[in-house]
Design a protein around this motif. Structure first.
Motif, PDB file in Angstrom:
ATOM      1  N   ARG A   1       4.711   0.340   0.871  1.00 25.68           N
ATOM      2  CA  ARG A   1       5.252  -0.548   1.915  1.00 25.68           C
ATOM      3  C   ARG A   1       4.416  -1.817   1.969  1.00 25.68           C
ATOM      4  O   ARG A   1       3.250  -1.824   1.543  1.00 25.68           O
ATOM      5  CB  ARG A   1       5.287   0.164   3.260  1.00 25.68           C
ATOM      6  CG  ARG A   1       3.950   0.726   3.648  1.00 25.68           C
ATOM      7  CD  ARG A   1       4.073   1.725   4.771  1.00 25.68           C
ATOM      8  NE  ARG A   1       2.792   2.370   4.971  1.00 25.68           N
ATOM      9  CZ  ARG A   1       2.532   3.230   5.921  1.00 25.68           C
ATOM     10  NH1 ARG A   1       3.461   3.570   6.792  1.00 25.68           N
ATOM     11  NH2 ARG A   1       1.342   3.761   6.040  1.00 25.68           N
ATOM     12  N   GLN A   2       5.025  -2.822   2.494  1.00 21.59           N
ATOM     13  CA  GLN A   2       4.345  -4.116   2.568  1.00 21.59           C
ATOM     14  C   GLN A   2       3.209  -4.056   3.584  1.00 21.59           C
ATOM     15  O   GLN A   2       3.326  -3.349   4.592  1.00 21.59           O
ATOM     16  CB  GLN A   2       5.353  -5.166   3.001  1.00 21.59           C
ATOM     17  CG  GLN A   2       5.037  -6.531   2.448  1.00 21.59           C
ATOM     18  CD  GLN A   2       6.071  -7.536   2.897  1.00 21.59           C
ATOM     19  OE1 GLN A   2       7.255  -7.224   2.932  1.00 21.59           O
ATOM     20  NE2 GLN A   2       5.610  -8.725   3.233  1.00 21.59           N
ATOM     21  N   MET A   3       2.147  -4.756   3.296  1.00 24.41           N
ATOM     22  CA  MET A   3       1.001  -4.797   4.212  1.00 24.41           C
ATOM     23  C   MET A   3       0.806  -6.243   4.662  1.00 24.41           C
ATOM     24  O   MET A   3       1.111  -7.183   3.922  1.00 24.41           O
ATOM     25  CB  MET A   3      -0.268  -4.327   3.498  1.00 24.41           C
ATOM     26  CG  MET A   3      -0.165  -3.000   2.778  1.00 24.41           C
ATOM     27  SD  MET A   3       0.114  -1.583   3.847  1.00 24.41           S
ATOM     28  CE  MET A   3      -1.525  -1.285   4.479  1.00 24.41           C
ATOM     29  N   GLN A   4       0.282  -6.378   5.860  1.00 23.96           N
ATOM     30  CA  GLN A   4      -0.018  -7.745   6.317  1.00 23.96           C
ATOM     31  C   GLN A   4      -1.376  -7.789   7.021  1.00 23.96           C
ATOM     32  O   GLN A   4      -1.842  -6.779   7.565  1.00 23.96           O
ATOM     33  CB  GLN A   4       1.083  -8.282   7.219  1.00 23.96           C
ATOM     34  CG  GLN A   4       1.159  -7.598   8.552  1.00 23.96           C
ATOM     35  CD  GLN A   4       2.292  -8.147   9.424  1.00 23.96           C
ATOM     36  OE1 GLN A   4       3.106  -8.946   8.994  1.00 23.96           O
ATOM     37  NE2 GLN A   4       2.351  -7.682  10.663  1.00 23.96           N
ATOM     38  N   LEU A   5      -1.969  -8.969   6.977  1.00 25.45           N
ATOM     39  CA  LEU A   5      -3.289  -9.137   7.581  1.00 25.45           C
ATOM     40  C   LEU A   5      -3.162  -9.300   9.085  1.00 25.45           C
ATOM     41  O   LEU A   5      -2.257  -9.966   9.565  1.00 25.45           O
ATOM     42  CB  LEU A   5      -3.976 -10.383   7.021  1.00 25.45           C
ATOM     43  CG  LEU A   5      -4.402 -10.341   5.559  1.00 25.45           C
ATOM     44  CD1 LEU A   5      -5.110 -11.625   5.188  1.00 25.45           C
ATOM     45  CD2 LEU A   5      -5.309  -9.148   5.300  1.00 25.45           C
ATOM     46  N   SER A   6      -4.046  -8.657   9.808  1.00 27.05           N
ATOM     47  CA  SER A   6      -4.118  -8.884  11.242  1.00 27.05           C
ATOM     48  C   SER A   6      -5.541  -9.358  11.556  1.00 27.05           C
ATOM     49  O   SER A   6      -6.400  -9.357  10.671  1.00 27.05           O
ATOM     50  CB  SER A   6      -3.762  -7.608  11.992  1.00 27.05           C
ATOM     51  OG  SER A   6      -4.540  -6.574  11.519  1.00 27.05           O
TER      52      SER A   6
ATOM     53  N   GLY B   1       0.836  -1.193   0.000  1.00 24.16           N
ATOM     54  CA  GLY B   1       0.000   0.000   0.000  1.00 24.16           C
ATOM     55  C   GLY B   1       0.872   1.243   0.000  1.00 24.16           C
ATOM     56  O   GLY B   1       2.045   1.189   0.387  1.00 24.16           O
ATOM     57  N   PRO B   2       0.307   2.386  -0.456  1.00 21.94           N
ATOM     58  CA  PRO B   2       1.107   3.611  -0.556  1.00 21.94           C
ATOM     59  C   PRO B   2       1.233   4.323   0.791  1.00 21.94           C
ATOM     60  O   PRO B   2       0.316   4.268   1.610  1.00 21.94           O
ATOM     61  CB  PRO B   2       0.280   4.467  -1.511  1.00 21.94           C
ATOM     62  CG  PRO B   2      -1.122   4.019  -1.281  1.00 21.94           C
ATOM     63  CD  PRO B   2      -1.072   2.580  -0.888  1.00 21.94           C
TER      64      PRO B   2
ATOM     65  N   GLU C   1       9.496   0.124   3.482  1.00 25.75           N
ATOM     66  CA  GLU C   1       9.249   1.153   2.453  1.00 25.75           C
ATOM     67  C   GLU C   1      10.182   0.973   1.244  1.00 25.75           C
ATOM     68  O   GLU C   1      11.355   0.646   1.403  1.00 25.75           O
ATOM     69  CB  GLU C   1       9.479   2.567   3.015  1.00 25.75           C
ATOM     70  CG  GLU C   1       8.361   3.089   3.870  1.00 25.75           C
ATOM     71  CD  GLU C   1       8.384   2.543   5.297  1.00 25.75           C
ATOM     72  OE1 GLU C   1       9.377   1.856   5.643  1.00 25.75           O
ATOM     73  OE2 GLU C   1       7.414   2.766   6.045  1.00 25.75           O
ATOM     74  N   GLN C   2       9.622   1.196   0.066  1.00 24.62           N
ATOM     75  CA  GLN C   2      10.439   1.275  -1.158  1.00 24.62           C
ATOM     76  C   GLN C   2       9.762   2.275  -2.081  1.00 24.62           C
ATOM     77  O   GLN C   2       8.554   2.522  -1.969  1.00 24.62           O
ATOM     78  CB  GLN C   2      10.555  -0.089  -1.836  1.00 24.62           C
ATOM     79  CG  GLN C   2       9.209  -0.707  -2.172  1.00 24.62           C
ATOM     80  CD  GLN C   2       9.318  -1.937  -3.062  1.00 24.62           C
ATOM     81  OE1 GLN C   2       9.923  -1.870  -4.122  1.00 24.62           O
ATOM     82  NE2 GLN C   2       8.711  -3.027  -2.641  1.00 24.62           N
TER      83      GLN C   2
END
Ligand SMILES: Cc1cc2nc3c(=O)[nH]c(=O)nc-3n(C[C@H](O)[C@H](O)[C@H](O)COP(=O)(O)OP(=O)(O)OC[C@H]3O[C@@H](n4cnc5c(N)ncnc54)[C@H](O)[C@@H]3O)c2cc1C
Length: 499
Positions: free
Chosen positions: A368-373, A352-353, A390-391
């Motif tokens: 950046r990477q997103m993860q499920l919670s 996601g941005p 972040e990239q």
């Protein structure tokens, strides 16, 4: 799986004077859908020409003859407007395209539009899925509309000397105008934009040329339905001025003209577009000039339209979808995703941005990477960023497709509106009446859902006005004035859809 009637689909549908010589006889091919003619992916990305083409007549007949004509047609039950798909497929199977067109148009005033853009919930429900390919029902509707006599006129019932105002000329407003028009009401549709169709005006031309809605609305010509374009409720007129002008009931079919933003720094930089604006402007022309590296944020059908349009606008450039969940969670239809992939769109899932960067114009987007919670209050797992991931993706355009929302600027709070799944305003009562007596509101998540919502509200308006005269609601009349009432299949249990 029911057996074909009489043991042979071909024999069942061949007209007596025309023995069937085109229906495939081997079992396997009966269960396979006839391929829909379409432009190859490598050619179609260089322009907005329509991708899918109509079946030639013989092929339409063959495809229609695959239909089992189920006693309880799930296709009808899955359709928000209970379109008699079984009926028009039978007419095509008998090579009677004119009758097929009449069957479609008797209950569906936007048949020419829907035969190209409907999300075909009927096909998902088709029992032939089990053995091979669902019947190409939308494509057969197209055969009915293009090979049958579709330039017909709707006929109003005896005039009712009552005026109804509809605000919004999207599919919901147009359907309600038709429902009320054929019952003899005098209807005025007020529309903020200079064009009809609402969000239909944003559907890319590679799905439909853009003349379809005009053909549909041309059939309204004998109904007492007038259009006032460029008129915005809350700016140019109010509910009070409508009442003062003599309107006895008002239907708000406002849809979601606003859109959600990302809420990240840099979103106001030149080169950031809202998907709906980009798509509408591209259709109106001249096409928007995008850069060669485009990032689209979102995972729904609008994001797919945006990224596939960007692929065409960027003329061979790189286009990437960034979506914060996985592929399986995308709300876009599988067909749209597959077609986007075939056209060279790249996907970056679980990202996601966090910022759009640039000096006076977009130069990149930080993701950046997103993860499920664990699931939140909605029951859907919450997606959260993973710190330190972040990239920056270099890009010159960013298209935001993260949902639309209502715009109720200048609307009275007494309306006490609720909001549908995708943000459209709707009345809180069963008949869609709002907190203000005689004012109704509804909308829908697709063209055909919005049409169903328009029907529900129009029926609410009719029941409300008839009750004042001590009368029961008017059933929908035959819109061709021939006295043929719409029929539902025996045992039909009502629609299985939700708005
Ligand atoms: C890019 C895109 C592609 C889509 N593709 C498809 C598709 O392929 N198939 C499908 O089935 N669905 C598709 N949809 C969804 C579909 O278009 C919508 O679900 C449908 O148009 C909703 O109809 P509606 O009448 O409720 O609202 P809308 O279509 O939003 O129409 C509402 C109308 O009300 C007008 N209005 C709003 N406020 C006011 C005011 N204050 N005064 C006067 N007028 C006002 C608006 O200008 C608009 O014309 C797509 C949507 C988008 C955005």
């Amino acid at each position: 799986m029911p057996e074909p009637p009489g043991g042979s689909i071909a024999a069942a549908f061949a007209p007596p004077d025309r023995p069937n010589e085109i229906m495939p006889t081997d079992e396997d091919s009966r269960y396979q859908r006839l391929p829909i003619p379409e432009e190859p992916a490598r050619d179609r990305v260089s322009s907005f020409i329509e991708i899918k083409h109509a079946y030639p007549p013989d092929e339409a007949v063959i495809e229609a003859q695959r239909c089992l004509q189920c006693a309880m047609p799930y296709c009808v039950q899955a359709c928000p407007i209970a379109q008699d798909a079984r009926g028009y497929i039978l007419a095509i199977a008998q090579r009677d395209f004119d009758r097929a067109a009449t069957v479609v148009l008797r209950e569906n005033p936007l048949g020419t539009t829907l035969c190209k853009v409907c999300y075909h919930f009927c096909e998902d429900a088709c029992i032939m899925h089990e053995r091979g390919g669902a019947i190409a029902i939308r494509q057969l509707k197209r055969a009915a509309m293009e090979l049958g006599k579709a330039d017909v006129e709707y006929v109003p019932s005896a005039p009712v000397s009552q005026r109804v105002a509809i605000v919004g000329a999207g599919p919901a407003g147009l359907m309600a105008a038709w429902e009320l028009g054929i019952r003899g009401y005098s209807v005025t549709v007020y529309e903020a934009e200079p064009f009809l169709g609402g969000q239909v005006g944003a559907i890319p031309k590679y799905h439909m040329d853009g003349y379809e809605l005009e053909l549909d609305v041309a059939r309204f010509r004998r109904l007492d339905v007038a259009f006032q374009m460029g008129q915005r409720l809350g700016r140019d007129f109010t509910l009070d001025t409508l009442r003062a002008a003599g309107y006895r009931a008002i239907y708000l079919a406002l849809g979601t003209p606003g859109y959600n933003s990302l809420g990240v720094p840099g979103e106001k930089l030149p080169g950031v577009y809202a998907a709906i604006d980009l798509l509408t402007e591209t259709n109106k022309g001249p096409p928007v000039v995008l850069g060669k590296k485009v990032v689209v944020i979102g995972g729904g059908d609008v994001a797919m339209d945006a990224v596939r349009s960007a692929r065409r606008l960027a003329e061979g450039g790189d286009v990437t979808v960034v979506y914060r969940r996985g592929r399986a969670e995308m709300s876009a239809g599988a067909e749209e995703i597959e077609e986007a992939e075939a056209e060279g769109v790249q996907f970056l899932f679980d990202h996601g941005p966090s910022q759009i960067v640039g000096n006076g114009k977009v130069e990149g987007i930080v993701i950046r990477q997103m993860q499920l919670s664990p699931p939140g209050p909605s029951g859907r797992p919450v997606v959260l960023p993973v710190p330190g991931t972040e990239q920056t993706l270099a890009c010159d355009s960013v298209v935001v497709a993260v949902g639309e929302k209502a715009d109720l600027t200048g609307f009275p709070p007494e309306l006490d509106l609720a909001f549908g799944k995708q943000g459209w305003p709707q009345g809180k009562h069963d008949d869609t009446m709002t907190g203000v007596d005689g004012v109704f509101a509804s909308g829908g998540k697709s063209v055909v859902h919005a049409m169903a919502a328009g029907t529900r509200s129009a029926e609410g308006v009719d029941a409300y006005l008839r009750k004042q005269g001590g009368n029961p609601p008017t059933p929908r009349p035959d819109p061709f004035g021939q006295g043929i009432a719409p029929t539902l299949p025996k045992g039909y249990g009502g629609p299985t859809w939700t708005p």
